[in-house]
Design an enzyme around this catalytic site. Sequence first.
Site, PDB file in Angstrom:
ATOM      1  NE  ARG A   1      -2.420  -1.176   3.567  1.00 25.15           N
ATOM      2  CZ  ARG A   1      -1.975  -0.366   4.507  1.00 25.15           C
ATOM      3  NH1 ARG A   1      -2.051   0.951   4.353  1.00 25.15           N
ATOM      4  NH2 ARG A   1      -1.449  -0.850   5.620  1.00 25.15           N
TER       5      ARG A   1
ATOM      6  CB  SER B   1       2.772  -2.289  11.115  1.00 21.63           C
ATOM      7  OG  SER B   1       3.583  -3.132  10.336  1.00 21.63           O
TER       8      SER B   1
ATOM      9  CB  SER C   1       2.218  -4.621  17.494  1.00 21.62           C
ATOM     10  OG  SER C   1       2.956  -3.430  17.368  1.00 21.62           O
TER      11      SER C   1
END
Length: 609
Positions: free
Chosen positions: A74, A264, A266
Amino acid sequence: MVDVQSVLADAGLTNPHVVEFVTYWAGITQPDRVEVVSASDDARLLEESLAAGELLPVSGDRYFSRSYYKDTARSEERTVVATSNPADKGIYNNWKPAEDTVATLTERMTGQSKGKTMYVIPYLMAPQGSPLEAYAAGVELTDSRPVVQQMIRMSRVGVHYINELADQSSFVKAVHVTGDLPNLGQGTADDQRLFATVADQRTILHFGSSYGGNALLGKIAHGLRQACYDGRASGKFLAEQFLLLGIKDKETGKTFHVVGGFPSASGKTNLSMTMSPDELGDRYEVTFYGDDIAWIWVDEDGKLRAFNPENGVFGVAKDTNEATNPGAVDAIVPGTGAIFTNVAYNEKTQDVWWEGKTKHHPDDLDGWIDWKGERIAARNPDEAGDPWAHPNSRFTTTIAHVPNAADDYNDPAGVVVDAIIFGGRTRDREPLIRAITDVAEGVYDGMTLGAEATFAAEGVEGMLRYDPMSMRPFMAYEEGDYAGHWLKIIGEATVKPIFAHVNWFQRGTDGHFLWNGYRDNVRALLWLWKFQNGEVKGNPTAVGVIPTADELNVDGMSFQPGDLETLLSIDVDRWKQEMGFREEHLKQFNLPEAIWEAHRRVAGDLDKA
């Protein structure tokens, strides 16, 4: 010129609003052909993609896909939310005016599908019959056949979903045009890519990509950004980048349902697909509902409910193996029809590999090509250590193939939410788990969710990169309104969920992890369940209630001296520093007073500690 209306009629698509939408955009993008697809077309479309070289075969009726080498993730800087109301502009949502954005994308998309087929994908981002069905229906137009195959795995695809809508006009209009990928100026001042959710028009326009996160418009663009906006506009629901799991007690038959947001890296995917540790497996069973999105609402009885709007998993391949995520490994075995994107591929054995799949890459390099399509055996010596797979390489599979998928994952009524958890990656200050019983403090904790940043880049040691509710890239409107909407929805529930913050990543002074992680993370959630039921009392602190050592089931685990004590305590001085960082972070937003009251309350309790 394609007779669009005849094509749609022959395919049984009768919704007049869809016919109008498809006809309009076919006139702009100018495809040579138009085809309506359903899930039943998957096998035929796969054969066509294999014959065209768009996919390569992976052993066991699975498939390999490669996106353009500059198109592998993305692109947040090219992703915008557009509306006609400037008040929707937030700190993180890249807001743009709707009129200008639609005009720009219409110009860029004009004639860009010449020589191609426009695939019409009628889909539903919810179990059919759900109370949120009016917000779940969509039609994606794409000129990429592999996008169709991924959407069939990630959503519910079929003409009847659109024809049977109670409100025939209530669907998201989504248009994806791949564009001339080698000539779009990716990453330059002349970058032509643009990915827009025109939220108040319920329209999604994405130009210039073939990568899943930019091209599977039912997933992120609809399931998160558009749904986030719709949830606030309707006043009915929350759409969050949350996992959803259940823990069943086999002795009592009761199930504890948890939703949760994690920035992100984690641990969200691994937790969502985890299983009970061996020592607890005889009593507790963990069930999978979703790894990435949850829609949350209050039902007519005042119960907070949630479901995962997706029908599949679009998981990161890197570091996925039997130890880290056995459920994911079982979900992509031969026979699952899984699609692997931007991994390493062996042309001779039809095998795939990624970093972390095994401890070491295959020794025999014969036949292996990397994620760029280059032969690994032909690499120069200075390239020998380069990754074989892209760090954001992916696998796509349906939820039905996840071995511990919940029996009721497709229930339109969803499940009752018992707990809302947040989890960041921090080496200090955050204990293993802290329970939060106050709704405003729980929402405050979510708005100050963060993970470790690169200290040198941030300039302040210990400062987190804040990611409110793990929705930083996906919020569709201003953050203060977003927090207020959270308070409204949770406040309407007659039985409030318990909030908690978890952290699997505390480290010792020598750098070792204090907690084992992975399947043992279930132990922290079991404590939370017992705490909610009043079976344990925990240790109250200024930032929440922490387990005592005797309350946390650590049977079969081992710790270095002092590690468990550190996991179940807080560093008050470090927390006081953190509160200063949080205050600066929150000043960016026009937050409800209840959030500021929660901040002051926590800060005051720390001063007294």
